[in-house]
Design a protein around this motif. Structure first.
Motif, PDB file in Angstrom:
ATOM      1  N   TRP A   9       0.828  -1.215   0.000  1.00 44.44           N
ATOM      2  CA  TRP A   9       0.000   0.000   0.000  1.00 44.44           C
ATOM      3  C   TRP A   9       0.862   1.264   0.000  1.00 44.44           C
ATOM      4  N   LEU A  76      -6.364  -7.541   5.661  1.00 43.40           N
ATOM      5  CA  LEU A  76      -7.360  -8.080   4.719  1.00 43.40           C
ATOM      6  C   LEU A  76      -8.138  -9.236   5.349  1.00 43.40           C
ATOM      7  N   GLY A  98     -12.106  -1.690  -5.807  1.00 40.84           N
ATOM      8  CA  GLY A  98     -10.754  -1.138  -5.646  1.00 40.84           C
ATOM      9  C   GLY A  98      -9.780  -2.243  -5.291  1.00 40.84           C
ATOM     10  N   GLY A 100      -6.924  -3.341  -6.388  1.00 44.20           N
ATOM     11  CA  GLY A 100      -5.474  -3.142  -6.362  1.00 44.20           C
ATOM     12  C   GLY A 100      -4.725  -4.227  -7.114  1.00 44.20           C
ATOM     13  N   ASP A 121     -11.248  -1.993 -10.430  1.00 41.01           N
ATOM     14  CA  ASP A 121     -10.312  -0.940 -10.004  1.00 41.01           C
ATOM     15  C   ASP A 121     -10.071  -0.018 -11.199  1.00 41.01           C
ATOM     16  N   LEU A 122      -9.630   1.204 -10.908  1.00 39.77           N
ATOM     17  CA  LEU A 122      -9.269   2.128 -11.990  1.00 39.77           C
ATOM     18  C   LEU A 122      -7.810   1.948 -12.400  1.00 39.77           C
ATOM     19  N   TRP A 127      -0.383   4.151  -8.581  1.00 40.93           N
ATOM     20  CA  TRP A 127      -0.197   2.879  -7.895  1.00 40.93           C
ATOM     21  C   TRP A 127       0.640   1.922  -8.721  1.00 40.93           C
ATOM     22  N   TYR A 129      -0.256  -1.112  -9.348  1.00 41.98           N
ATOM     23  CA  TYR A 129      -1.198  -2.191  -9.614  1.00 41.98           C
ATOM     24  C   TYR A 129      -1.625  -2.200 -11.078  1.00 41.98           C
ATOM     25  N   GLY A 152     -12.957  -0.129 -13.680  1.00 44.81           N
ATOM     26  CA  GLY A 152     -14.189   0.581 -13.374  1.00 44.81           C
ATOM     27  C   GLY A 152     -14.009   1.502 -12.191  1.00 44.81           C
ATOM     28  N   ASP A 153     -14.899   2.490 -12.130  1.00 44.36           N
ATOM     29  CA  ASP A 153     -14.813   3.536 -11.111  1.00 44.36           C
ATOM     30  C   ASP A 153     -15.752   3.205  -9.941  1.00 44.36           C
ATOM     31  N   ALA A 154     -15.203   3.248  -8.722  1.00 41.68           N
ATOM     32  CA  ALA A 154     -16.020   2.972  -7.537  1.00 41.68           C
ATOM     33  C   ALA A 154     -17.176   3.976  -7.412  1.00 41.68           C
ATOM     34  N   ASN A 170     -11.434  -2.711   0.657  1.00 40.53           N
ATOM     35  CA  ASN A 170     -10.448  -2.385   1.692  1.00 40.53           C
ATOM     36  C   ASN A 170      -9.616  -1.174   1.303  1.00 40.53           C
ATOM     37  N   PHE A 171      -9.678  -0.140   2.141  1.00 38.32           N
ATOM     38  CA  PHE A 171      -8.848   1.068   1.990  1.00 38.32           C
ATOM     39  C   PHE A 171      -8.978   1.711   0.611  1.00 38.32           C
ATOM     40  N   VAL A 172     -10.213   1.878   0.154  1.00 37.87           N
ATOM     41  CA  VAL A 172     -10.413   2.433  -1.185  1.00 37.87           C
ATOM     42  C   VAL A 172     -11.214   3.736  -1.165  1.00 37.87           C
ATOM     43  N   VAL A 176     -10.933   7.827  -3.307  1.00 33.22           N
ATOM     44  CA  VAL A 176     -11.727   8.274  -4.462  1.00 33.22           C
ATOM     45  C   VAL A 176     -11.936   9.778  -4.363  1.00 33.22           C
TER      46      VAL A 176
HETATM   47  C1  LIG Z   1      -4.689   1.461  -0.825  1.00 33.03           C
HETATM   48  S1  LIG Z   1      -5.077   0.720  -2.358  1.00 33.03           S
HETATM   49  C2  LIG Z   1      -5.973  -0.704  -1.769  1.00 33.03           C
HETATM   50  C3  LIG Z   1      -5.975  -1.833  -2.765  1.00 33.03           C
HETATM   51  C4  LIG Z   1      -6.661  -3.110  -2.282  1.00 33.03           C
HETATM   52  N1  LIG Z   1      -8.038  -2.888  -1.921  1.00 33.03           N
HETATM   53  C5  LIG Z   1      -5.911  -3.720  -1.136  1.00 33.03           C
HETATM   54  O1  LIG Z   1      -6.397  -3.647   0.007  1.00 33.03           O
HETATM   55  O2  LIG Z   1      -4.822  -4.271  -1.352  1.00 33.03           O
HETATM   56  C6  LIG Z   1      -6.353   1.768  -3.004  1.00 33.03           C
HETATM   57  C7  LIG Z   1      -6.926   1.262  -4.309  1.00 33.03           C
HETATM   58  O3  LIG Z   1      -8.043   2.068  -4.652  1.00 33.03           O
HETATM   59  C8  LIG Z   1      -8.068   2.177  -6.058  1.00 33.03           C
HETATM   60  N2  LIG Z   1      -8.916   3.305  -6.443  1.00 33.03           N
HETATM   61  C9  LIG Z   1      -8.716   4.621  -6.196  1.00 33.03           C
HETATM   62  N3  LIG Z   1      -9.714   5.346  -6.724  1.00 33.03           N
HETATM   63  C10 LIG Z   1     -10.566   4.466  -7.317  1.00 33.03           C
HETATM   64  C11 LIG Z   1     -11.797   4.610  -8.030  1.00 33.03           C
HETATM   65  N4  LIG Z   1     -12.358   5.815  -8.245  1.00 33.03           N
HETATM   66  N5  LIG Z   1     -12.399   3.499  -8.485  1.00 33.03           N
HETATM   67  C12 LIG Z   1     -11.861   2.279  -8.287  1.00 33.03           C
HETATM   68  N6  LIG Z   1     -10.697   2.081  -7.618  1.00 33.03           N
HETATM   69  C13 LIG Z   1     -10.055   3.162  -7.142  1.00 33.03           C
HETATM   70  C14 LIG Z   1      -6.607   2.366  -6.406  1.00 33.03           C
HETATM   71  O4  LIG Z   1      -6.367   2.133  -7.783  1.00 33.03           O
HETATM   72  C15 LIG Z   1      -5.968   1.328  -5.493  1.00 33.03           C
HETATM   73  O5  LIG Z   1      -5.933   0.087  -6.118  1.00 33.03           O
END
Ligand SMILES: C[S@@+](CC[C@H](N)C(=O)[O-])C[C@H]1O[C@@H](n2cnc3c(N)ncnc32)[C@H](O)[C@@H]1O
Length: 259
Positions: A9, A76, A98, A100, A121-122, A127, A129, A152-154, A170-172, A176
């Motif tokens: 992260w 996680l 999201g 990752g 995820d975007l 990142w 990823y 795709g966008d959250a 998790n942590f997403v 945004v």
């Molecule tokens: C801290 S990382 C967490 C990744 C994963 N959930 C994990 O726990 O390992 C944040 C993630 O949010 C994604 N993210 C940020 N904005 C987003 C959006 N608008 N739509 C989808 N994903 C998004 C980033 O690309 C990144 O993969």
């Protein structure tokens, strides 16, 4: 044997940029101090603060890493532990918002062998990823046939209403930036969940700048679900104390329940 690569992260390039920036500031401060002592000393202070921060995130990164302290995987696991409390029977379609590098998506697919899991995820440039990395990880972990990934966008999920039996994240949501209204983000996640579907979302719910008062935030979601619980996930016993800062795990909370 091929090993999955779940990215940290705290991206390496962030650590490198902070440490290199600190060293550059130190050099400039050293030159400046002979011409203007006050400005030089102030810059030196700034350089030491940046150096301290850089060393802190380097240490945190090691503690989080699967090849270091392994804290990321345990965080996680917390999402899955609470998803299990919903009583979901493990059948149907689950969504990881999201995703990752696919770490939670794969954990979910392994824990529920009768489920199909979709990671969205975007995969923005900030990142380390990518969709390919997720697909490779799922294949290497032996769940490639039951895990799929799409961009795709959250804030506007590319799915019709009610198609998922489960949603996790998790942590997403705090990431945004385009949608500062985090309640709208959760409602968007609930939109794609079927009535009665289960959810478990972990994020920085204790960060007041992002979520306001956590209890009030959860209360505002109550009319939209049949069951919701809020769990304080701060200071977990598996993580070293120095991770309990705003930068890493200090604001961690989790909501779980049924739509
Ligand atoms: C801290 S990382 C967490 C990744 C994963 N959930 C994990 O726990 O390992 C944040 C993630 O949010 C994604 N993210 C940020 N904005 C987003 C959006 N608008 N739509 C989808 N994903 C998004 C980033 O690309 C990144 O993969």
């Amino acid at each position: 044997m091929e090993k999955p690569r779940y990215k940290n992260w705290i991206p390496f390039k962030l650590v490198a940029a902070v440490l290199l920036g600190a060293l550059a500031l130190l050099l400039i401060a050293r030159l400046l101090v002979e011409k203007n002592a006050v400005a030089g000393l102030l810059l030196m202070l700034l350089a030491f603060a940046a150096l301290f921060f850089g060393l802190y995130i380097l240490r945190a990164r090691t503690a989080l890493d699967d090849d270091g302290g392994g804290v990321q995987g345990k965080v996680l696991d917390g999402v899955l532990r609470h998803l299990a409390r919903t009583g979901w029977n493990g059948r149907g379609k689950a969504l990881d918002i999201g995703c990752g590098s696919g770490a939670l998506t794969v954990k979910l697919a392994k824990a529920y062998p009768r489920a199909h899991v979709v990671g969205v995820d975007l995969w923005g440039r900030g990142w380390e990823y990518s969709q390919k990395l997720c697909e490779d990880n799922a294949r290497i972990e032996g769940v490639g046939a039951r895990a799929s990934f799409r961009c795709g966008d959250a804030a506007k999920l590319p799915f019709v209403d009610g198609v998922f039996d489960v949603a996790v994240s998790n942590f997403v949501f705090h990431e945004v930036r385009a949608q500062p209204d985090k309640r709208a983000l959760i409602l968007e996640a609930l939109r794609v969940l079927r009535p009665g579907g289960a959810f478990a979302f972990q994020d920085t719910f204790f960060n007041r700048h992002v979520y306001g008062d956590a209890q009030e935030f959860v209360a505002a979601l109550r009319p939209h679900v049949t069951e919701i619980h809020f769990v304080d996930m701060r200071r977990p016993d598996y993580a070293p104390g120095f991770l309990n800062t705003r930068v890493v795990l200090g604001n961690m909370g989790l909501i779980w329940g049924r739509k």
